[in-house]
Design a protein around this motif. Structure first.
Motif, short mmCIF file in Angstrom:
data_model
loop_
_atom_site.label_atom_id
_atom_site.label_comp_id
_atom_site.label_asym_id
_atom_site.label_seq_id
_atom_site.Cartn_x
_atom_site.Cartn_y
_atom_site.Cartn_z
N THR A 101 17.32 -4.88 -13.50
CA THR A 101 17.04 -3.79 -12.56
C THR A 101 16.47 -2.60 -13.31
OG1 THR A 101 19.26 -2.86 -12.77
CG2 THR A 101 18.93 -4.51 -11.05
N LEU A 102 15.67 -1.81 -12.59
CA LEU A 102 15.08 -0.63 -13.21
C LEU A 102 14.66 0.34 -12.11
CD1 LEU A 102 14.05 0.74 -15.84
CD2 LEU A 102 11.81 -0.32 -15.33
N ASP A 103 14.88 1.62 -12.36
CA ASP A 103 14.38 2.69 -11.49
C ASP A 103 13.24 3.40 -12.22
OD1 ASP A 103 16.24 2.92 -9.05
OD2 ASP A 103 17.67 2.78 -10.73
N PHE A 104 12.09 3.50 -11.54
CA PHE A 104 10.94 4.12 -12.17
C PHE A 104 10.12 4.85 -11.10
CE2 PHE A 104 9.81 -0.15 -10.96
CZ PHE A 104 8.56 -0.02 -10.38
N ARG A 105 9.16 5.63 -11.57
CA ARG A 105 8.28 6.37 -10.68
C ARG A 105 6.89 5.73 -10.65
NH1 ARG A 105 9.32 11.81 -13.81
NH2 ARG A 105 9.63 10.18 -15.40
N ALA A 106 6.29 5.73 -9.44
CA ALA A 106 4.95 5.15 -9.27
C ALA A 106 4.17 5.99 -8.26
CB ALA A 106 5.04 3.70 -8.81
N TYR A 107 2.82 5.90 -8.33
CA TYR A 107 1.97 6.65 -7.44
C TYR A 107 1.60 5.76 -6.25
CZ TYR A 107 1.54 9.92 -11.29
OH TYR A 107 1.83 10.83 -12.29
N ILE A 127 10.87 4.19 -7.29
CA ILE A 127 10.92 2.77 -6.96
C ILE A 127 12.12 2.14 -7.67
CG2 ILE A 127 9.67 0.59 -6.96
CD1 ILE A 127 8.32 2.77 -5.33
N HIS A 128 12.81 1.25 -6.94
CA HIS A 128 13.91 0.48 -7.52
C HIS A 128 13.49 -0.98 -7.58
CE1 HIS A 128 17.98 -0.67 -8.59
NE2 HIS A 128 18.01 -1.54 -7.59
N LEU A 129 13.50 -1.56 -8.79
CA LEU A 129 13.07 -2.94 -9.00
C LEU A 129 14.28 -3.81 -9.30
CD1 LEU A 129 11.06 -5.28 -9.71
CD2 LEU A 129 11.00 -4.31 -12.03
N VAL A 130 14.34 -4.96 -8.61
CA VAL A 130 15.35 -6.00 -8.89
C VAL A 130 14.59 -7.31 -9.07
CG1 VAL A 130 17.37 -7.24 -8.06
CG2 VAL A 130 17.11 -4.81 -7.54
N MET A 131 14.78 -7.96 -10.21
CA MET A 131 14.02 -9.16 -10.50
C MET A 131 14.89 -10.17 -11.23
SD MET A 131 10.34 -9.50 -12.45
CE MET A 131 10.99 -9.03 -14.04
N GLY A 132 14.79 -11.45 -10.80
CA GLY A 132 15.53 -12.52 -11.42
C GLY A 132 14.62 -13.60 -11.94
N THR A 133 15.05 -14.32 -12.97
CA THR A 133 14.25 -15.39 -13.59
C THR A 133 14.97 -16.71 -13.42
OG1 THR A 133 13.49 -13.80 -15.26
CG2 THR A 133 13.14 -16.15 -15.72
N ARG A 134 14.21 -17.78 -13.13
CA ARG A 134 14.80 -19.11 -13.03
C ARG A 134 13.81 -20.16 -13.52
NH1 ARG A 134 14.75 -21.46 -6.88
NH2 ARG A 134 12.56 -20.96 -6.35
N ARG A 135 14.36 -21.26 -14.01
CA ARG A 135 13.56 -22.39 -14.49
C ARG A 135 13.43 -23.41 -13.37
NH1 ARG A 135 10.93 -21.39 -19.38
NH2 ARG A 135 12.28 -20.04 -20.66
N LEU A 136 12.20 -23.89 -13.14
CA LEU A 136 11.96 -24.92 -12.13
C LEU A 136 12.08 -26.30 -12.76
CD1 LEU A 136 8.91 -23.26 -10.31
CD2 LEU A 136 11.34 -23.16 -9.72
N HIS A 172 0.82 -1.21 0.00
CA HIS A 172 0.00 0.00 0.00
C HIS A 172 0.86 1.27 0.00
CE1 HIS A 172 -3.44 2.57 0.79
NE2 HIS A 172 -2.76 3.13 1.81
N ALA A 173 1.97 1.25 0.78
CA ALA A 173 2.82 2.44 0.86
C ALA A 173 3.48 2.73 -0.49
CB ALA A 173 3.88 2.26 1.95
N LEU A 174 3.85 1.68 -1.22
CA LEU A 174 4.58 1.86 -2.47
C LEU A 174 3.65 2.16 -3.63
CD1 LEU A 174 6.87 0.68 -0.72
CD2 LEU A 174 7.64 -0.58 -2.73
N PHE A 175 2.52 1.43 -3.70
CA PHE A 175 1.66 1.54 -4.88
C PHE A 175 0.21 1.88 -4.56
CE2 PHE A 175 5.10 -1.44 -5.92
CZ PHE A 175 5.67 -0.80 -7.01
N GLY A 176 -0.13 2.03 -3.28
CA GLY A 176 -1.52 2.30 -2.92
C GLY A 176 -2.43 1.13 -3.18
N LEU A 177 -1.93 -0.12 -3.13
CA LEU A 177 -2.69 -1.33 -3.42
C LEU A 177 -2.60 -2.28 -2.24
CD1 LEU A 177 -1.41 -1.98 -7.08
CD2 LEU A 177 -3.64 -1.00 -6.43
N VAL A 202 10.87 -4.81 -4.78
CA VAL A 202 10.80 -3.39 -5.12
C VAL A 202 10.96 -2.62 -3.83
CG1 VAL A 202 9.44 -3.55 -7.23
CG2 VAL A 202 8.26 -3.55 -5.04
N ILE A 203 11.72 -1.53 -3.88
CA ILE A 203 12.00 -0.75 -2.67
C ILE A 203 11.86 0.72 -2.98
CG2 ILE A 203 14.50 -0.72 -3.14
CD1 ILE A 203 14.92 -0.84 -0.09
#
Length: 828
Positions: free
Chosen positions: A148-154, A162-171, A99-104, A182-183
């Motif tokens: 990684t990506l830095d972007f703006r959000a409401y 917001i700073h996004l860090v995301m990794g992908t892996r195969r199960l 909620h604090a980051l995205f109001g959701l 996201v922070i």
């Protein structure tokens, strides 16, 4: 009972105590058994020990709860999204203050069960950043790895960074999982923006300062160049001694000011980022030679030894900005000489890496000067900083030199370090990576495969010389003077100290004497046909030239050794207007060469009559200036032989032959004319006299560049502008060569050899008369004439007493030299 009644497996968890007395957790399964008719007739139970699984589950739940507690207290959201075989994206895990980051809330992102609904999330992204986020998510579905990506959000409190860090892996089951976080970085981003604004302001201020310095430096340099140029022209006009001293003082001050301006301009360019490096092939050995040669004069005025050495594995040509590397080395050497009062300054070069394409070189400049305290060394590379405040007052300088060096080295991708101890000296080490433009060394082909023996007392000089010789393709053997020469030793070249006469007699090799005095020369042959190599500094070019000269008789047996002193055919082809000088004494050679240069004439100098005759046959000259007393073929024999050659070859033009003699008695003049000479000049030759002879005998080719001179003869050979430094250099050279001549005179007395005594005395007086014209000169001329006549025995008996007077005059001249050196000290 439930298993029988319901006819299905029943399960429950229970706690129990095992046989070892430990509390355990078990999973109890009770399944019905059946009779042949299918009716339940009993049960069978199984107890599974699930203690460890339950502990793992409890630990995982505790970790998850801790993660949720942490993420609720800091602005971060941790998530895991999986995509199964149905291609649906499901939210596997989420923790944090969404909620604090995205109001959701998490439920806003879920449709049914755990299927992810992403449009509410994308709806909160700033429109300018939304395309970049979509591209990143699309890329994550196709590629593994971390993004990684830095972007703006409401968010709940407005627009956030917001700073996004995301990794992908195969199960293992071919599913895909995305995990990340996201922070909120709003406060960090605001701080960075403040820093960027401060940086931009600082850069603008720095650029304004650099532009101002560059403009001011250029504006001041223009009139300064005019001042220095006019002072140079003024120094070549008729001035008395006091005026000349004032002009030199102003020239020195102007030179210091120009150096300060150059430093400021270079530093301003570096700060403004306007310096660009130019990579081009260059010879690093030759560059170091030239830098050491430029600083040799300043070092020798302070009686400092200059040592130069280069690694034999250094490539022939490297790629780099030779102008900037020369600037760095000049600055370092200038500092070393400036802050050293006694001892030596050395430049060393080592190759510390070579991958076949790039060489890593280490250049060190070491001195034995005042040194720097440990607590002062950290600020030396800071602009406008010197170790002590008194060094500026005593030695001068801007404190920019090392800062400029550091900037330039950093532009080249290298490093520069300084180590020093107070009172013991300083060492500056420079490391650079330079591309290899040409591996091969440019060297004379006749040197390859030759063998040299280096027999020197100085280990440093011996090692440096050995490296140079190895580079030239020679095999080298070092035998210290304290070690006996091995039996059967053979070599083409033998390098020995100047006073080592015994070693020269032990082996049949061309001896090359090492001269460590200041202002020495390389390649000059003395009256004993010995070759000298100047080692203060020991230059690569000098070693190559002297070796080729020493081996020239081996490569060209038909040519006399001294013929190498003549100019090369390329330089002398069709040399109309060029003068040939035949003179055996190096002092007189230097004087006549400088005098002719001042009068606008070019010349070639050889050391004996036979070499002069060979040069005359091969090239055309406008005039021959010849000494009368020379080894192998004297001046009279040379003139006679050339007149015969002219008659036999039917030469149309008669070559003017002018004798240079210290004996101008009527008998001597007649002897010159009988030999075929046209005129004579009395020694020591005055500039005006020499100019008059040139105008008389070469009227059509007379130079138009001769300086204006006053009417009448000069009292001092070195009175003309530009000759002061030459006088000091030649006086020191004369003092060095006088001791062997005195020993030869003593040998002539012991052997009753009047001919040897006459030749040696003629040689000594020819150089001494340049600096004195007292009673000792008149007495010497009388003895020289008597030694060639009937009173030779009486003259030999008078020589011991005359030698004492001669030594006294030489001692006085040497004391004058020391006084002159002290008067030129930069500290006074």
């Amino acid at each position: 009972m439930d298993a029988l009644r319901e006819d299905k497996v029943q399960r429950c968890e229970l706690d129990y105590v095992s046989h070892d007395g430990r509390q355990r957790t078990g999973l109890f399964l009770e399944a019905p058994t059946h009779a042949p008719d299918g009716s339940a007739n009993g049960t069978i139970g199984v107890l599974l020990d699930i203690t460890e699984y339950r502990q793992i589950e409890l630990s995982a739940r505790a970790t998850e709860q801790s993660l949720r507690d942490i993420t609720q207290r800091i602005p971060v959201v941790v998530f895991a999204v999986r995509r199964g075989h149905d291609r649906q994206q499901r939210l596997a895990f989420m923790a944090g203050n969404l909620h604090a980051l995205f109001g959701l809330s998490p439920s806003d992102l879920l449709e049914q069960d755990d299927v992810l609904r992403d449009w509410p999330f994308h709806d909160r992204i700033h429109p300018e950043d939304a395309p970049a986020l979509r591209r990143l998510l699309q890329r994550a579905t196709r590629h593994r790895g971390t993004a990684t990506l830095d972007f703006r959000a409401y968010g709940a409190e407005g627009l956030r960074w917001i700073h996004l860090v995301m990794g992908t892996r195969r199960l293992p089951d071919h599913k895909v999982e995305w995990i990340g976080y996201v922070i909120d970085t709003t406060s960090i981003n605001a701080h960075n923006q403040t820093l960027l604004a401060a940086r931009d302001a600082a850069e603008r201020a720095s650029k304004a300062k650099a532009d101002f310095l560059a403009t001011m430096s250029h504006e001041i340099r223009t009139p300064m160049n005019g001042v220095i140029g006019m002072l140079e022209l003024l120094g070549h006009t008729s001035l008395d001694q006091e005026q000349r001293e004032l002009v030199h003082a102003v020239e020195d001050s102007a030179g210091v000011l120009l150096q300060v301006l150059n430093d400021v301009l270079d530093f301003s360019k570096l700060e403004a980022g306007n310096v660009r490096l130019d990579d081009a092939p260059f010879d690093l050995r030759t560059l170091i030679d030239n830098v050491a040669g430029m600083m040799a004069g300043s070092a020798h005025k302070k009686s400092l030894q200059i040592d130069v050495g280069a690694d034999a594995t250094l490539a022939g040509k490297l790629l780099g900005d030779s102008v900037r590397i020369r600037q760095i080395l000049l600055n370092l050497l200038n500092n070393a000489v400036k802050f050293t009062e006694h001892g030596s300054v050395s430049v060393g070069l080592r190759v510390i890496g070579d991958d076949g394409h790039v060489q890593r070189v280490r250049i060190s400049v070491t001195d034995t000067g005042i040194g720097i305290a440990a607590d002062k060394q950290a600020n030396l590379f800071t602009p406008f900083s010197q170790a002590e405040s008194w060094t500026t007052r005593r030695y001068g300088g801007t404190g920019l030199g090392l800062a400029i060096c550091r900037h330039l080295v950093q532009l080249m991708g290298g490093s520069i370090d300084l180590s020093s101890r107070l009172g013991e000296g300083t060492k500056v080490t420079l490391e650079l990576r330079l591309g290899i433009a040409q591996r091969e060394i440019e060297r004379a082909p006749e040197l390859a495969g030759r063998h040299a023996i280096v027999r020197l007392a100085s280990i440093g000089t011996a090692n440096a010389l050995t490296a140079h010789l190895t580079t030239l393709g020679l095999t080298v053997e070092q035998i210290p003077p304290a070690q006996p020469m091995r039996r059967g030793a053979a070599a083409n070249l033998l390098f020995i100290d100047a006073g080592d006469q015994e070693s020269a007699a032990m082996i049949a090799a061309q001896a090359i004497l090492i001269d460590t005095h200041a202002n020495g020369s390389s390649g000059a042959r003395d009256h004993d046909e010995r070759i000298w190599l100047h080692a203060n500094p020991l230059k690569w070019q000098a070693v190559a030239r002297v070796c080729a000269q020493a081996l020239q008789p081996l490569a060209q047996p038909s040519r006399h050794a001294n013929a190498s002193a003549a100019a090369t055919p390329a330089a002398m082809s069709q040399a109309h207007g060029r003068i040939l000088v035949a003179e055996d004494h190096p002092i007189s050679q230097s004087l006549i060469r400088r005098q002719l240069d001042l009068l606008g004439w070019s010349c070639d100098v050889v050391g004996d009559g036979r070499a002069a005759f060979d040069a005359l046959r091969q090239h055309d000259y406008a005039m021959l200036l010849t000494d009368c007393q020379m080894p192998l073929m004297n001046g009279y024999e040379l003139a006679t032989a050339w007149r015969q050659h002219e008659a036999q070859s039917s030469k149309r033009a008669r070559l003017p032959v002018i004798a240079m003699t210290a004996n101008v008695l009527d008998g001597e003049v007649e002897r010159c004319r009988d030999a075929g000479m046209d005129d004579y000049l009395s020694k020591p030759m005055q500039l005006r006299q020499l100019e008059e002879k040139l105008r008389t005998w070469t009227p059509r080719a007379v130079s138009t560049h001769a300086p204006e001179t006053k009417a009448g003869f000069f009292e001092d050979v070195f009175a003309e502008p530009g000759m002061e430094d030459l006088r000091a250099e030649m006086l020191q050279a004369m003092l060095r060569t006088s001791e062997p001549d005195l020993q030869k005179l003593e040998q002539a007395i012991a052997q009753d050899d009047s001919a040897l005594a006459q030749r040696t005395l003629h040689r000594m007086l020819g150089a001494l008369q340049l600096f004195t014209n007292g009673a000792v000169m008149a007495e010497g001329r009388e003895l020289m004439a008597a030694l060639g006549g009937a009173d030779a025995d009486r003259a030999l008996r008078q020589l011991p007493g005359y030698l004492e007077n001669l030594r006294s005059v030489l001692d006085d001249l040497e004391r004058q030299t020391h006084r002159a050196d002290n008067s030129l000290s930069p500290l006074e």
